[in-house]
Design an enzyme around this catalytic site. Structure first.
Site, short mmCIF file in Angstrom:
data_model
loop_
_atom_site.label_atom_id
_atom_site.label_comp_id
_atom_site.label_asym_id
_atom_site.label_seq_id
_atom_site.Cartn_x
_atom_site.Cartn_y
_atom_site.Cartn_z
N PHE A 149 -10.12 -62.15 41.47
CA PHE A 149 -9.22 -62.33 40.33
C PHE A 149 -8.04 -61.37 40.35
CE2 PHE A 149 -11.63 -58.73 38.64
CZ PHE A 149 -10.65 -58.02 37.96
N LYS A 173 -10.19 -71.41 47.63
CA LYS A 173 -11.05 -71.39 46.45
C LYS A 173 -10.67 -70.12 45.68
CE LYS A 173 -14.08 -69.90 44.46
NZ LYS A 173 -13.85 -69.22 43.15
N GLU A 176 -11.93 -68.16 39.54
CA GLU A 176 -11.93 -69.05 38.37
C GLU A 176 -11.39 -68.34 37.13
OE1 GLU A 176 -14.31 -67.64 40.00
OE2 GLU A 176 -16.23 -67.54 38.93
N CYS A 281 -8.02 -53.15 44.47
CA CYS A 281 -8.99 -52.67 45.45
C CYS A 281 -8.48 -51.40 46.13
CB CYS A 281 -9.27 -53.73 46.49
SG CYS A 281 -7.79 -54.14 47.40
N GLU A 380 -18.57 -48.87 41.95
CA GLU A 380 -17.17 -49.28 41.80
C GLU A 380 -16.96 -49.66 40.34
OE1 GLU A 380 -15.88 -52.99 43.63
OE2 GLU A 380 -13.87 -52.19 43.86
#
Ligand code: NAD
Length: 495
Positions: A149, A173, A176, A281, A380
């Site tokens: 995301f 893909k 969502e 990240c 994380e």
């Protein structure tokens, strides 16, 4: 409520075998759209479209492919504000960050525009009398990209421009949580003249991913997301025989030596820790204060963190937006209680003075005297929480970085070339910044971490991306004086 569609074979396609998911505006907390969650039927349709388009696209000349890439680049550049607005609306990051993300994605498209040069093979004339040797690279077939995301435009752009430029077809893909950016990218490809079926967008979550990973017509899988999912995706896809790269999570350290410029280090820690609400990240999660720098650094970072303007991403005055969902905000906030229970000190508590309304708000938080073994260090967090860990010297700082299971990015702040050089040599991390807090490689280098930040051996984009998206042939050819059937053909170097 707007319902999104998949993009399959050049058109919008409905299909929600696995139901629908909510897409929120994180600044208000309201649901704005719903995204169909594809299952077996939708996966079948998307892969079939990509299979059908492959022979034609792979057989399209490099010149024609490059023309379409240049057209896509122009359209993306012209529509970047629109794309950035979509990202802000669903992810929450401030518009300047969203625009920055689009720019970094655009750089990979520009790199891919050089594909005629990047795909050149090598040639050795007269390796034996009348014999030449050369190499070619050819596309794989259907490639799949599964993306997180936090960069709904940039991370897909790490993958598909190069895959498509190399002659592959692609099924994306996307996450969502913020799926709309991928639909705009699909429409730009169509406008650029890409044939139907070369680029497809399939919405969904776990069920769709698992069906893609084992589909017999999928040749390769690029994944970016959290470490547990990356590990599982890598195991499943490779056991199904797919070429796979799976980039995972991160815990990035920024080491500050006593000889560093203190203002530059504090500014960098704040930008890299709280930018995009820490949902990068390559965000800095742990500041490693070496020698005596801890107290002054903590004071300076705390002042700057308190002063950061938190608000809706569309407001030009905002420096940090909300988190992506309420559940993620609550998880991140939960680390603050855990940190104080485990003995860290909460210098700035981001749960206070939140903007009004139902948005997924959390302000920047700063923790001091964090140590390995505390959950706030070991896990994380992926939110606006910076931890300060203190070490006596550079040896201890390097040992700390290397003991961490992640190895995505790291940075050192120093005015010593010798210290920087030692650091870059000894740390077991894939991407290193020297007085640069977020060392994201340029498109013509490759992006990827070490250890649990990458499963597989190939990083994304740059030449590693070109290699991932192609396979090599080595040809040995005799055209003159050939004695076909002669034994010397197999080993031509003796003559
Ligand atoms: P995520 O792992 O939850 O999801 C990533 C993708 O996998 C999404 O498309 C999602 O639909 C799918 N997915 C989720 N659960 C799945 C499952 N059980 N099986 C199969 N597919 C599944 O990650 P996220 O929350 O969207 O993104 C944040 C994470 O991504 C962080 O851990 C961050 O560090 C990481 N990330 C890493 C990089 C990198 O380059 N290493 C870059 C960006 C983000």
């Amino acid at each position: 409520m707007e319902r999104l569609s998949h993009w399959i074979d050049g058109k919008a396609v409905d299909g929600a075998s696995e139901g629908v998911g909510p897409v929120f505006d994180p600044a208000t907390g309201e649901q704005r759209r719903e995204v169909p969650l594809g299952g077996a039927a939708e996966v079948e349709a998307a892969v079939a479209a990509a299979v059908g388009a492959f022979p034609g696209w792979a057989g399209t000349s490099l010149t024609r492919r490059t023309g379409i890439l240049f057209a896509f680049r122009e359209l993306l550049s012209r529509r970047k504000l629109e794309l950035a607005r979509l990202i802000t609306a669903e992810h929450g990051k401030v518009l300047a960050d969203a625009l920055g993300e689009v720019e970094r994605g655009l750089e990979v498209v520009e790199f891919a525009c050089g594909i005629p040069h990047l795909l050149k093979g090598s040639f050795s004339e007269d390796v034996s009398t009348g014999v030449d040797a050369y190499s070619l690279r050819q596309p794989l077939g259907v490639m799949v990209g599964i993306t997180p995301f936090n960069f709904p435009a940039m991370v897909p752009c790490w993958m598909f421009p190069i895959a498509i430029a190399c002659g592959n077809t692609f099924v994306l893909k996307p996450s969502e949580k913020d799926p709309s950016a991928s639909m705009l990218l699909a429409s730009l490809w169509e406008e650029a003249g890409l044939p139907a079926g070369v680029f497809n967008v399939l919405h969904g979550s776990r069920v769709a991913v698992e069906a893609l990973l084992v589909h017999p017509d999928v040749a390769a899988v690029s994944f970016v997301g959290s470490t547990p999912v990356a590990r599982a995706v890598y195991a499943r896809a490779t056991s199904a025989g797919k070429r796979t790269q799976a980039l995972g999570g991160a815990k990035n350290h920024m080491v500050v030596l006593p000889d560093a410029d203190p203002d530059a280090a504090a500014a960098a820690a704040v930008n890299a820790g709280y930018g995009s609400a820490g949902e990068r990240c390559m965000a800095i999660s742990a500041v490693v204060a070496v020698g005596g720098v801890g107290d002054a650094l903590v004071d300076e970072v705390a002042d700057r963190a308190r002063a950061l303007r938190v608000g809706p991403g569309e407001d030009p005055a905002s420096e940090m937006g909300p988190l992506v969902t309420g559940a993620h905000r609550d998880r991140v906030a939960g680390f603050l209680d855990a940190a104080s229970a485990e003995g860290a000190s909460v210098v700035v508590d981001g749960r206070r003075d939140l903007p009004a309304g139902g948005g997924f708000w959390l302000r920047p938080s700063l923790l001091d005297r964090v140590r390995p073994g505390m959950s706030v260090y070991d896990e994380e967090i992926f939110g606006p929480v910076l931890s300060v860990v203190r070490t006596a010297d550079l040896d201890e700082a390097i040992a700390l970085v290397n003991a961490n299971p992640y190895g995505n990015g790291t940075a050192i702040f120093t005015s010593s070339g010798a210290a920087a050089r030692r650091f870059q040599h000894e740390v077991q991390v894939g991407m290193i910044g020297i007085n640069v807090p977020i060392p994201v490689p340029m498109a013509y280098y490759s992006f990827g971490g070490w250890k649990q930040s990458l499963f597989g051996d190939t990083h994304v984009h740059g030449m590693e991306g070109v290699h991932f998206a192609t396979r090599a042939k080595a040809v040995t050819a005799r055209w003159t004086g050939a004695s076909v059937g002669g034994g010397s053909l197999a080993f031509p170097t003796n003559g």
